[in-house]
Design an enzyme around this catalytic site. Structure first.
Site, short mmCIF file in Angstrom:
data_model
loop_
_atom_site.label_atom_id
_atom_site.label_comp_id
_atom_site.label_asym_id
_atom_site.label_seq_id
_atom_site.Cartn_x
_atom_site.Cartn_y
_atom_site.Cartn_z
N THR A 125 17.01 38.18 15.62
CA THR A 125 17.86 38.22 16.75
C THR A 125 19.05 39.44 16.97
O THR A 125 19.76 39.76 16.09
CB THR A 125 18.74 36.78 16.90
OG1 THR A 125 17.67 35.85 16.95
CG2 THR A 125 19.35 36.60 18.41
N GLU A 126 19.21 39.80 18.45
CA GLU A 126 20.22 40.99 18.65
C GLU A 126 20.94 40.50 19.80
O GLU A 126 20.16 39.47 20.57
CB GLU A 126 19.60 42.16 18.78
CG GLU A 126 18.81 42.75 17.53
CD GLU A 126 18.20 44.04 17.86
OE1 GLU A 126 18.58 44.92 19.10
OE2 GLU A 126 17.67 44.62 16.71
N GLN A 336 26.47 6.41 21.09
CA GLN A 336 26.53 5.39 22.44
C GLN A 336 26.51 4.25 21.46
O GLN A 336 27.86 3.39 22.03
CB GLN A 336 25.35 5.43 23.28
CG GLN A 336 25.45 4.64 24.36
CD GLN A 336 26.44 5.15 25.30
OE1 GLN A 336 27.04 6.22 25.37
NE2 GLN A 336 27.00 4.14 26.08
N GLU A 363 15.68 29.38 16.00
CA GLU A 363 14.20 29.50 15.79
C GLU A 363 13.21 29.54 17.09
O GLU A 363 12.22 29.08 17.01
CB GLU A 363 13.65 28.71 14.32
CG GLU A 363 14.32 29.20 13.23
CD GLU A 363 13.49 28.74 12.14
OE1 GLU A 363 12.24 28.72 12.14
OE2 GLU A 363 14.26 28.74 11.05
N1 COS Z 1 0.88 34.93 15.71
C1 COS Z 1 0.11 35.93 15.44
N2 COS Z 1 0.08 36.80 16.42
C2 COS Z 1 1.13 36.78 17.55
C3 COS Z 1 1.82 35.58 17.67
C4 COS Z 1 1.61 34.58 16.56
N3 COS Z 1 2.15 33.46 16.35
N4 COS Z 1 2.63 35.32 18.71
C5 COS Z 1 2.37 36.56 19.30
N5 COS Z 1 1.44 37.17 18.63
C6 COS Z 1 0.95 38.52 18.91
C7 COS Z 1 0.25 38.75 20.46
O1 COS Z 1 -1.18 38.07 20.02
C8 COS Z 1 0.16 39.93 21.04
O2 COS Z 1 -0.88 40.83 20.41
P1 COS Z 1 -1.42 42.02 20.77
O3 COS Z 1 -0.47 42.92 21.06
O4 COS Z 1 -2.63 42.47 20.11
O5 COS Z 1 -2.09 41.29 22.15
C9 COS Z 1 1.78 40.29 20.39
O6 COS Z 1 2.03 39.58 19.28
C10 COS Z 1 2.72 40.47 21.34
O7 COS Z 1 2.71 38.86 21.75
P2 COS Z 1 3.25 38.64 23.20
O8 COS Z 1 2.68 39.51 24.25
O9 COS Z 1 2.97 37.11 23.50
O10 COS Z 1 4.76 38.77 22.93
P3 COS Z 1 5.99 38.58 23.98
O11 COS Z 1 6.91 39.99 23.87
O12 COS Z 1 5.49 38.02 25.41
O13 COS Z 1 6.82 37.23 23.39
C11 COS Z 1 7.36 35.10 22.30
C12 COS Z 1 6.23 36.21 22.70
C13 COS Z 1 8.28 34.72 23.43
C14 COS Z 1 6.70 34.10 21.83
C15 COS Z 1 8.00 35.90 21.30
O14 COS Z 1 9.02 36.70 21.90
C16 COS Z 1 8.92 34.84 20.69
O15 COS Z 1 8.67 34.14 19.85
N6 COS Z 1 10.49 34.69 21.02
C17 COS Z 1 11.13 33.98 20.23
C18 COS Z 1 11.88 34.49 18.98
C19 COS Z 1 12.68 33.50 18.28
O16 COS Z 1 12.04 32.44 17.95
N7 COS Z 1 13.91 33.92 17.98
C20 COS Z 1 14.94 32.96 17.24
C21 COS Z 1 15.40 33.73 16.27
S1 COS Z 1 14.65 33.92 14.80
S2 COS Z 1 15.82 32.59 13.73
#
Ligand code: COS
Length: 384
Positions: A125-126, A336, A363
């Site tokens: 996270t940033e 409650q 997460e």
């Molecule tokens: N396992 C394997 N590959 C994955 C995956 C997973 N669980 N989730 C995504 N990918 C892959 C996708 O298939 C995609 O691959 P390609 O580039 O080959 O198509 C790539 O990663 C990018 O995926 P996507 O386009 O879905 O990414 P987004 O930028 O739209 O983001 C979310 C997806 C929102 C799910 C992601 O940014 C996320 O999990 N955010 C929350 C982060 C988080 O939990 N933060 C908390 C802090 S850490 S404690």
């Protein structure tokens, strides 16, 4: 209910329960009030081999998996959702090495993570990249046999106490999420420092801080997997670790249910214990139903992961979503049931309610969990 745990799993659960009851409970309120990280409790967890329960024996662990981790985190969180994080957040930060690390990296770090000599932090996270993890701004530029990291990570659990951090940084910004890479950064590496320590609503007996990288030189051998794999490393790590957050939420919810039940049996109003009122019985019944449903789900997903199931993104997200929403509702109901007393710091349920809130946020917020679940549903239905 009998979940037919193995003998070893029962031992881990019972030991974690004893540590929580005998060591955590007497100090939880003080640690919460002071917002202090429990150094002494880390020592207790270390001496009880808790840090190694989910790691393979060949790297000094006890040979368990996600199920063992979940059982321990559940029991510790039943008493204090904050103190349990020294273990849970270290596991989160260890998964990138366990899942994607080279043999050399595993041999170098896992044995010391297994003994608890090293605590770890997962730095994704940033300030401008929370839910949108692909928008990472921290950079890593190759310079000979090193990478030079620049940027700031925020809200990092274990941040100020971790000996190593697994850090996601961009090695090629032009490629978006495919240009991210993951690194192991050690405390003491030049240019790596801890920034602001956060003052939080809940999980106050844990450290949450900024990590700052200023021309931080990290040996190239500390790159996890390959350049460009960082986003996948992070996503797979979260798939693996979300049942752990779910078990933290489960423990908090169970702790609140225990407190509410005990109180409702003792508290008398209108000349009767309040538990004899159907309205309260039904509340408690709903709380118990949700808690047990979460437990069955968490154990099932943890066992599936340990059994080798690879497609776990949806189920891990479901686990985390359902468990954390349950923890929030059960702890709120517990407050409650205790009424005015529930709102006071003298009783533990107000702390549990504060602790529960973060499980809906970190997460991946529960909105992000729904996105993950929705994406997988579409994929699954399209492939039929
Ligand atoms: N396992 C394997 N590959 C994955 C995956 C997973 N669980 N989730 C995504 N990918 C892959 C996708 O298939 C995609 O691959 P390609 O580039 O080959 O198509 C790539 O990663 C990018 O995926 P996507 O386009 O879905 O990414 P987004 O930028 O739209 O983001 C979310 C997806 C929102 C799910 C992601 O940014 C996320 O999990 N955010 C929350 C982060 C988080 O939990 N933060 C908390 C802090 S850490 S404690």
């Amino acid at each position: 209910m009998n979940y037919f745990l193995t003998e070893e799993q029962e031992m881990i659960r019972d030991l974690a329960r004893r540590i929580a009851e005998e060591k955590f409970k007497p100090i939880r309120s003080e640690m919460d009030e002071k917002g202090e990280f429990p150094e002494e409790m880390v020592k207790v967890l270390r001496e009880s081999d808790m840090f190694g329960i989910y790691l393979p024996e060949e790297y000094g662990g006890l040979g368990g998996g996600v199920m063992e981790l979940c059982l321990a985190v559940e029991e510790l969180s039943r008493v204090c959702g904050g103190m349990s994080l020294s273990l849970a957040a270290t596991a989160l930060a260890t998964f990138p090495i366990l899942l994607f690390g080279s043999e050399e990296q595993k041999k170098k770090y896992l044995p010391r993570l297994a003994t608890g000599e090293l605590l770890a932090a997962f730095a994704l996270t940033e300030p401008e990249a929370g839910s949108d993890a692909g928008a990472t701004k921290t950079t890593a530029v190759k310079d000979g046999d090193h990478y030079v990291l620049n940027g700031t990570k925020c809200f990092i659990t274990n941040g100020s106490v971790a000996d190593i951090a697994t850090v996601v940084a961009m090695t090629d910004k032009s490629k978006g999420s495919r240009g991210a890479s993951a690194f192991i950064v050690e405390k003491g590496m030049e240019g790596f420092s801890v920034g602001k320590e956060e003052d939080k609503m809940g999980i106050r007996a844990s450290s949450t801080s900024e990590l700052i990288f200023e021309d931080c030189r990290v040996p190239a051998e500390n790159l996890i997997a390959r350049e460009g794999m960082g986003f996948i490393v992070a996503m797979k790590t979260l798939d693996q670790s979300r049942p752990g957050v779910a078990s933290q939420a489960l423990g908090i919810a169970q702790g609140a249910l225990d407190s509410a039940l005990e109180y409702a049996r003792q508290r008398k109003q209108f000349d009767r214990p309040i538990i004899s009122f159907q309205g309260l019985q039904w509340m408690l019944a709903d709380m118990a139903t949700r808690v047990e449903a979460v437990r069955a789900l968490v154990y099932a997903v943890a066992r599936a992961i340990d059994g080798g199931e690879k497609r776990i993104a949806k189920e891990s997200a479901i686990c985390k979503l359902f468990a954390s929403d349950t923890a929030m509702s059960v702890t709120t109901d517990a407050v409650q049931i205790l009424g005015g007393y529930g709102y006071m710091k003298e009783y533990p349920v107000e702390k549990m309610m504060r602790d529960a809130k973060i499980t809906q946020i970190y997460e991946g917020t529960n909105q992000i969990q729904r996105d993950v679940i929705g994406t997988q549903l579409i994929r699954e239905s399209a492939s039929k």
